[in-house]
Scaffold this motif. Structure first.
Motif, PDB file in Angstrom:
ATOM      1  N   ILE A  79      -9.698  -1.392  -2.223  1.00 36.88           N
ATOM      2  CA  ILE A  79      -9.930  -0.385  -1.183  1.00 36.88           C
ATOM      3  C   ILE A  79      -8.597  -0.051  -0.527  1.00 36.88           C
ATOM      4  O   ILE A  79      -7.882  -0.948  -0.091  1.00 36.88           O
ATOM      5  CB  ILE A  79     -10.948  -0.887  -0.142  1.00 36.88           C
ATOM      6  N   SER A  80      -8.276   1.227  -0.507  1.00 37.04           N
ATOM      7  CA  SER A  80      -6.991   1.608   0.068  1.00 37.04           C
ATOM      8  C   SER A  80      -7.191   2.664   1.146  1.00 37.04           C
ATOM      9  O   SER A  80      -8.294   3.171   1.337  1.00 37.04           O
ATOM     10  CB  SER A  80      -6.061   2.144  -1.015  1.00 37.04           C
TER      11      SER A  80
ATOM     12  N   ILE B  47      -6.676   2.287   4.456  1.00 34.79           N
ATOM     13  CA  ILE B  47      -7.287   1.780   5.680  1.00 34.79           C
ATOM     14  C   ILE B  47      -6.347   2.032   6.848  1.00 34.79           C
ATOM     15  O   ILE B  47      -5.238   1.509   6.892  1.00 34.79           O
ATOM     16  CB  ILE B  47      -7.605   0.280   5.543  1.00 34.79           C
TER      17      ILE B  47
ATOM     18  N   LEU C 141     -14.311  -8.624   5.228  1.00 35.44           N
ATOM     19  CA  LEU C 141     -13.816  -7.952   4.020  1.00 35.44           C
ATOM     20  C   LEU C 141     -12.841  -8.867   3.277  1.00 35.44           C
ATOM     21  O   LEU C 141     -12.064  -8.399   2.460  1.00 35.44           O
ATOM     22  CB  LEU C 141     -13.109  -6.641   4.390  1.00 35.44           C
TER      23      LEU C 141
ATOM     24  N   THR D 268      -7.806  -5.256  -0.156  1.00 33.96           N
ATOM     25  CA  THR D 268      -7.568  -4.047   0.636  1.00 33.96           C
ATOM     26  C   THR D 268      -6.070  -3.772   0.738  1.00 33.96           C
ATOM     27  O   THR D 268      -5.257  -4.680   0.851  1.00 33.96           O
ATOM     28  CB  THR D 268      -8.132  -4.203   2.064  1.00 33.96           C
TER      29      THR D 268
END
Lengths: 133, 286
Positions: free
Chosen positions: B235-236, B238, B253, B258
């Motif tokens: 996941i990028s 943020i 998380l 991330t």
């Protein structure tokens, strides 16, 4: 009664599920597989579920069980070829199968298992060396 | 005995149309940019003749009766086409209400007895009001159809899955993530993973305005499903605010990879695939 074949490939066991699993079949697969791991001393199990299009919470649990049992018997489990719909169903059922490794297809699954086995052996060797020194 | 008003209306068809057109053309809300006067006239003529020819003693008080099927059909098509052309509700409403004015005007001219005029006016008024309500309902339905179609289109185009490298997929998410969209995102992503045989998926959420516990839940689900398929999910995008909310909400998380930017996610993906990006050695060329 139908039976799901368990093939032996060296130190690995290959299970390809070609039919939709029903409860009895899944239970017998679980028992057979554990027996087979014990008998052959396999270090890895590869389960191909690319032909499975329907899955329920029971099947999800059986797969998780197989992985946990294999782990106790010192074998890693990799599930390969899961269909998108099946993956979504499992997640929605709250069964993310955290103890199970997965791979996209048999080829990648084999690669993953082999690298895991090599790693394990190297670690064992490494710790042996460490204790010797 | 045939109703006096009906007889008058059927006889004075032409006059009513003229009067109606006059009312419509005088109206400030006339939209010549959306519909030419000729079109308006033919539309009005069609509606009026359908109304007067179907009008009889039995149905004058019942707008829903079988006799008015044709009228209702015309009204429905008029209001739906107006909704799509972008007429405002007021303009569409005025179209029908000006017909009432025209009808009442003619009745006033023709019926001399005040008592009779009053009775007939009430009847006609009720009938047209009832038509107006139907028109309005259809108009709103037309508008809702437009909105629904747009929503579908947005869902359809807003979840592109991009192959950024051999074995790496990127999925930029723009807009709020709700359950329905997560479903679409997840299906698209998993399908594409199967098609391309990719082993890494980057979920970029820099376009997601806010992350609450529900959105986080959806993200976790997507990551879990991707893992089940045998691919890793990063996941990028943020943003600091999102990191703050996530921690404040107590969302875990920690077992999800991330990264703050898509670039660093891509870098991680390269490392995982044991790829290396190097600058071309320019000096050797000289």
């Amino acid at each position: 009664m139908e039976k799901i074949p368990i093939l032996r490939m060296g130190r690995l066991l290959l299970v390809t599920i070609q039919v939709d699993l029903y409860d009895r079949l899944a239970e017998s697969l679980e028992a057979d597989l554990v027996q087979m791991i014990n008998k052959t001393g396999a270090r890895g199990v590869l389960i191909d579920i690319s032909a499975v299009s329907i899955i329920d919470s029971f099947m999800g649990r059986i797969i998780g069980n197989i992985a946990a049992m294999s782990k106790i018997l010192d074998a890693e489990t990799v599930v390969v070829g899961m269909q998108p719909a099946v993956a979504i169903t499992l997640v929605e059922l709250g069964l993310p199968l955290s103890g199970v490794f997965s791979a996209l297809n048999v080829e990648k699954g084999m690669e993953l298992l082999r690298s895991k086995l090599t790693n394990m052996e190297r670690n064992v060797d490494g710790s042996d060396d460490g204790s010797a020194e | 005995m045939k109703n006096e008003a009906i007889r008058i209306l059927q006889k004075k068809n032409k006059a009513i149309l003229e009067s109606w057109m006059k009312f419509q053309l005088l109206d400030e809300g006339l939209r010549e940019d959306l519909m030419s006067n000729d079109d308006l006239r033919s539309q009005s003529e069609e509606l009026l003749s359908a109304l007067t020819s179907n009008l009889n003693d039995n149905n004058i008080e019942d707008a829903k009766s079988m006799g008015f099927e044709q009228v209702n059909d015309i009204l429905a098509s008029v209001s739906i086409s107006r909704a799509k052309q972008g007429f405002s509700p007021r303009e569409t409403g005025n179209y029908i209400f000006s017909l009432k004015n025209a009808l009442l005007e003619i009745l006033q001219q023709e019926i001399k007895d005040p008592q009779e005029l009053y009775m007939q006016s009430i009847k006609i008024g009720k009938l047209i009001d009832s038509f107006s309500i139907d028109t309005f309902e259809t108009f709103l339905r037309g508008r809702e159809d437009v909105i629904l179609r747009q929503t579908d289109e947005i869902t359809e185009i807003s979840t592109p899955v991009i192959q950024v490298w051999d074995g790496i997929l990127a999925l930029p998410i723009i807009g709020t993530l709700d359950s329905a969209r997560t479903q679409v995102v997840m299906e698209n992503l998993l399908q594409k993973i199967v098609e391309t045989g990719s082993s890494i998926a980057i979920l970029d959420i820099s376009g997601v305005p806010a992350v609450d516990s529900l959105v986080a839940q959806h993200l976790i689900k997507t990551v879990s499903a991707t893992r089940l398929m045998g691919a890793e999910c990063i996941i990028s995008g943020i943003r600091p605010e999102i990191a703050q909310t996530v921690v404040h909400l107590g969302i875990d998380l920690s077992n999800i990879l991330t990264k703050s930017t898509l670039a660093s996610a891509l870098k991680t993906a390269f490392t995982m695939l044991q790829l290396q990006v190097t600058r071309k050695n320019v000096t050797n060329l000289n």
